[in-house]
Motif scaffolding. Sequence first.
Motif, PDB file in Angstrom:
ATOM      1  N   THR A 130       0.776  -1.104  -0.113  1.00  0.00           N
ATOM      2  CA  THR A 130       0.116  -0.400   0.021  1.00  0.00           C
ATOM      3  C   THR A 130       1.041   1.265   0.216  1.00  0.00           C
ATOM      4  O   THR A 130       1.053   1.785  -0.785  1.00  0.00           O
ATOM      5  CB  THR A 130      -0.715  -0.050   1.317  1.00  0.00           C
ATOM      6  N   LEU A 133       2.066   1.813  -3.263  1.00  0.00           N
ATOM      7  CA  LEU A 133       1.361   2.625  -4.278  1.00  0.00           C
ATOM      8  C   LEU A 133       0.777   4.113  -4.160  1.00  0.00           C
ATOM      9  O   LEU A 133       0.676   4.913  -5.262  1.00  0.00           O
ATOM     10  CB  LEU A 133       0.485   1.542  -4.151  1.00  0.00           C
ATOM     11  N   ALA A 134       1.300   4.317  -2.440  1.00  0.00           N
ATOM     12  CA  ALA A 134       0.571   5.598  -2.072  1.00  0.00           C
ATOM     13  C   ALA A 134       1.627   6.594  -2.696  1.00  0.00           C
ATOM     14  O   ALA A 134       1.684   7.434  -3.139  1.00  0.00           O
ATOM     15  CB  ALA A 134       0.646   5.437  -0.674  1.00  0.00           C
ATOM     16  N   ILE A 137       0.987   7.229  -6.734  1.00  0.00           N
ATOM     17  CA  ILE A 137       0.647   8.132  -6.746  1.00  0.00           C
ATOM     18  C   ILE A 137       1.031   9.307  -6.321  1.00  0.00           C
ATOM     19  O   ILE A 137       0.930  10.065  -7.051  1.00  0.00           O
ATOM     20  CB  ILE A 137      -1.185   7.602  -5.639  1.00  0.00           C
ATOM     21  N   GLN A 138       1.731   9.842  -5.526  1.00  0.00           N
ATOM     22  CA  GLN A 138       2.002  11.107  -4.985  1.00  0.00           C
ATOM     23  C   GLN A 138       2.410  11.320  -6.018  1.00  0.00           C
ATOM     24  O   GLN A 138       2.682  12.809  -6.808  1.00  0.00           O
ATOM     25  CB  GLN A 138       2.459  11.013  -3.678  1.00  0.00           C
ATOM     26  N   VAL A 141       0.466  12.640  -9.128  1.00  0.00           N
ATOM     27  CA  VAL A 141       0.114  13.248  -9.626  1.00  0.00           C
ATOM     28  C   VAL A 141       0.577  14.880  -9.661  1.00  0.00           C
ATOM     29  O   VAL A 141       0.126  15.802 -10.885  1.00  0.00           O
ATOM     30  CB  VAL A 141      -1.010  13.755  -9.197  1.00  0.00           C
ATOM     31  N   SER A 324      -2.653  -4.878  -5.699  1.00  0.00           N
ATOM     32  CA  SER A 324      -3.621  -3.748  -5.229  1.00  0.00           C
ATOM     33  C   SER A 324      -5.307  -4.154  -5.723  1.00  0.00           C
ATOM     34  O   SER A 324      -6.122  -3.670  -7.269  1.00  0.00           O
ATOM     35  CB  SER A 324      -3.471  -2.282  -5.873  1.00  0.00           C
ATOM     36  N   VAL A 360      -0.473   4.758 -12.072  1.00  0.00           N
ATOM     37  CA  VAL A 360      -0.868   4.113 -10.094  1.00  0.00           C
ATOM     38  C   VAL A 360       0.251   2.713 -10.551  1.00  0.00           C
ATOM     39  O   VAL A 360       1.653   2.744 -10.083  1.00  0.00           O
ATOM     40  CB  VAL A 360      -1.387   3.689  -9.801  1.00  0.00           C
TER      41      VAL A 360
END
Lengths: 491, 491
Positions: A130, A133-134, A137-138, A141, A324, A360
């Motif tokens: 997790t 992956l977080a 994503i950060q 974007v 995920s 992602v």
Amino acid sequence: MKIELNRQSQIPLAQQIFQAFADRILSGYFPSGSRLPSVRKLARTLQVSPVTVIQAFDLLEKQQLIERIQGKGTFVTNRSFGEKEEESKEEKTLLQIPDYLHRTQQMYYNQTPARINFSSPIVHPDLLPTNILAESIQQLVQREPEILAQYGEIQGDIELRQALATYLVGEEIKVSPQDILVTNGSQQGIDLVARCFLGPGDIVVTEQPTYPAAIDIFRSRGATVISVPMDEEGMRMDKLTALFDTYNPKLIYTIPTFQNPTGYILSQKRRRELIELAYHMNCLILEDDPWSEIYFDESPPLHIKAMDHYGNVIYLKGLSKILSPGCRIGFLVASEGILNRLIAAKTNADMGNPLLNQKVILPIFQTKLINRLLKELRETLKQKRNMTIHLLNKHAPSGVSWILPKGGFNIWITLPKGTNSIDLLSFMKQKEISFLPGSACYPSEIEWNHLRLSFSNVSENELSYGIKEMCLVIREYLHALHQQRGQTPLF
Amino acid sequence: MKIELNRQSQIPLAQQIFQAFADRILSGYFPSGSRLPSVRKLARTLQVSPVTVIQAFDLLEKQQLIERIQGKGTFVTNRSFGEKEEESKEEKTLLQIPDYLHRTQQMYYNQTPARINFSSPIVHPDLLPTNILAESIQQLVQREPEILAQYGEIQGDIELRQALATYLVGEEIKVSPQDILVTNGSQQGIDLVARCFLGPGDIVVTEQPTYPAAIDIFRSRGATVISVPMDEEGMRMDKLTALFDTYNPKLIYTIPTFQNPTGYILSQKRRRELIELAYHMNCLILEDDPWSEIYFDESPPLHIKAMDHYGNVIYLKGLSKILSPGCRIGFLVASEGILNRLIAAKTNADMGNPLLNQKVILPIFQTKLINRLLKELRETLKQKRNMTIHLLNKHAPSGVSWILPKGGFNIWITLPKGTNSIDLLSFMKQKEISFLPGSACYPSEIEWNHLRLSFSNVSENELSYGIKEMCLVIREYLHALHQQRGQTPLF
């Protein structure tokens, strides 16, 4: 409820009718005790002879799905298929709006809430990457916010397909990005294949037992599902060959590595045989690979797709379970002619996966992080498998047996003959423990005395508690059964 | 290629056969000049009389889709449906693997690359709230990274459904979260309704013309699509009533506000009539609402769903176009009995939307930011609409007409009778300008002389250049046509 009959099919009409009712009874659409239409009425509606309807009812009765009460009528058996209470007031509407939903057992059993969830073969959130992956994503974007405003390619983001192609080459599947179609999870992968290639009266061959949601999908296309028994080497090729003498299947659906639900592995030898058989019978193979990377002892045989020199194999992989669920991504690999049709079906279905989710998970493949993650998951799940076996050895009553899982997320447990794991499940619900009753995994010739237990979704404490409790309940259930029947104990 | 015939259907067999071929020819599956099977062979395969096949071929010939060459055979017309070159080597495979894909014109026309893209009714990325969404994602993964490891509810995230319910109440649609099903965009919404309620021989009524991808989906279920002409008040209720004398439709598919492709608005009066008609004919209504919030002058009539006292209306909205294609989210609203079936179909299709995307767009609804965004989009697109009309007034040759858009993303342009916008498109491709040929929007009784131009996806400079160039090309095309026919100019 609409019953579509295919009069050109090799499957007798009586069997088609039987299947249509069996599906819905097992999906909980007809509550226990509800009355079936009369033989005469059904014969008229379906434009078949009453004899055909009676044959269908005979089959339903033999499977203990209906009971005929002289002078009263024919009723759905009063047993705990676990009818949905909220459906009972819907009965009138049910019959008024004809629909094309044959079978949704997956949905039915998915709804079982539980404190200790042994019914879902998913990975406990703690075991998923997790944070990685977080982070992904950060950065995504910040770097490329514009992807939020873009539609992805229908076939799937080209960068992701490139990374997946590289990954597959490492698995001995020699493909390039254009051979890959990204899907909304593996569920949609099966669904797209079914939409393209299956229609009323077509025949799909599966292992027996098999993955419930796949049965649902094939049936929803009106296809007939014929299942082939397995042994320790997987699907029996002699039985498959014999089947080909009578039928002309369109598709063979197989989960060759850590088969769902039994855990069996289709041997290398039988994989080659399967390829030859399917090719000579002009039949497609759909190879579903949920978790071949999660092996506990030795690495499994080559993918069927890796040996696909005829071009008849469609390879399907889902990434939700191992990476995920929140992103819900899977992919199909097939030769050009077949893949083009799948892309057309994908276009109709939803015009392509959301771009965000594909971007992602991309770094996890590009950086080869995927290999490290899988290695960690292998180790953790191996421990859970070991613990499961240890606990069963210690606490399970005699008469209960199981197949040793060599990989994957599940263990297939068998109770003594004459038991019904659906009844067991209702006792277990009181302890807030769930599992998947084995009957959901049979397209026909249902066996009632198995259950699938997923050890992947629970902590070690829950595993320990859950299996002890389950064994206690099984013991009580077996005891109560034999008392009820006034028989000497089955064990 | 598999042709499914429903002998119980009200639609004559010859028409069903005609439709099956027409779909595939228009989708580019049969390249120009390819030979059709002989009458005798087709009659034998389909188990119909040769007369029936000849009737089907007559219909195809009348639509200029095939031509019969005495002594040689019957061939797909040599015209630019724009066959896919990469398919021609696939011909052999095409006929060997029967598939259930009827019609994928959407895919076909989606593939047209262009520098100036007038063919996709999507919003230019600059006009989407990308930064706001990026911000939303950042906060989401910091606050709740665990959502990446979770499967969402099959019906859709409860928080999102709550926010959507609040939004809908503001639109006079009185619903609660349990009446909503979140889908992968509006495309999947149509697909789920079709899967549930449509099968071979069922009848769907649409406007004429209508949204191409919807035709594709209905045809892929084997349904027959019958279209009803429109006037300035939308679908003609007198024609619909007359249709009901002959047919028993299952579903009416309507895009009542800024109809795709014409832009017409179904008047309030006709919305009420439609509701009454459908109810008394025991027929469902699927109300597709892509962009009712994007009105340029006055706000449009109430949603049909807002007036749905019988419970027969399924409301569909897509959020990709107005918010984020990258997230691809839509939703269906229906009464309980209908929605439960749609949820079952969604389960089979993919077991639920990814959770990530739903959480990303959630704040936009919770904070009511959605209202501000829509207001800005209205203003920007109104300017583009005005500019489009101005440019057409200035540059379009006489004989060319259009419908003034009162909202939405498109303008429907009509060329003189006898022209074919597919031919025009091939000239336009040389200028790297694309639009959607109107013929893609007709299920049958195709009209060839229209085109849909989307002004939403281009900058003002591109709009200016693109329309001027298009008008030039139209002028040349019309000139060439009349010279070719040795006729006095059509204008």
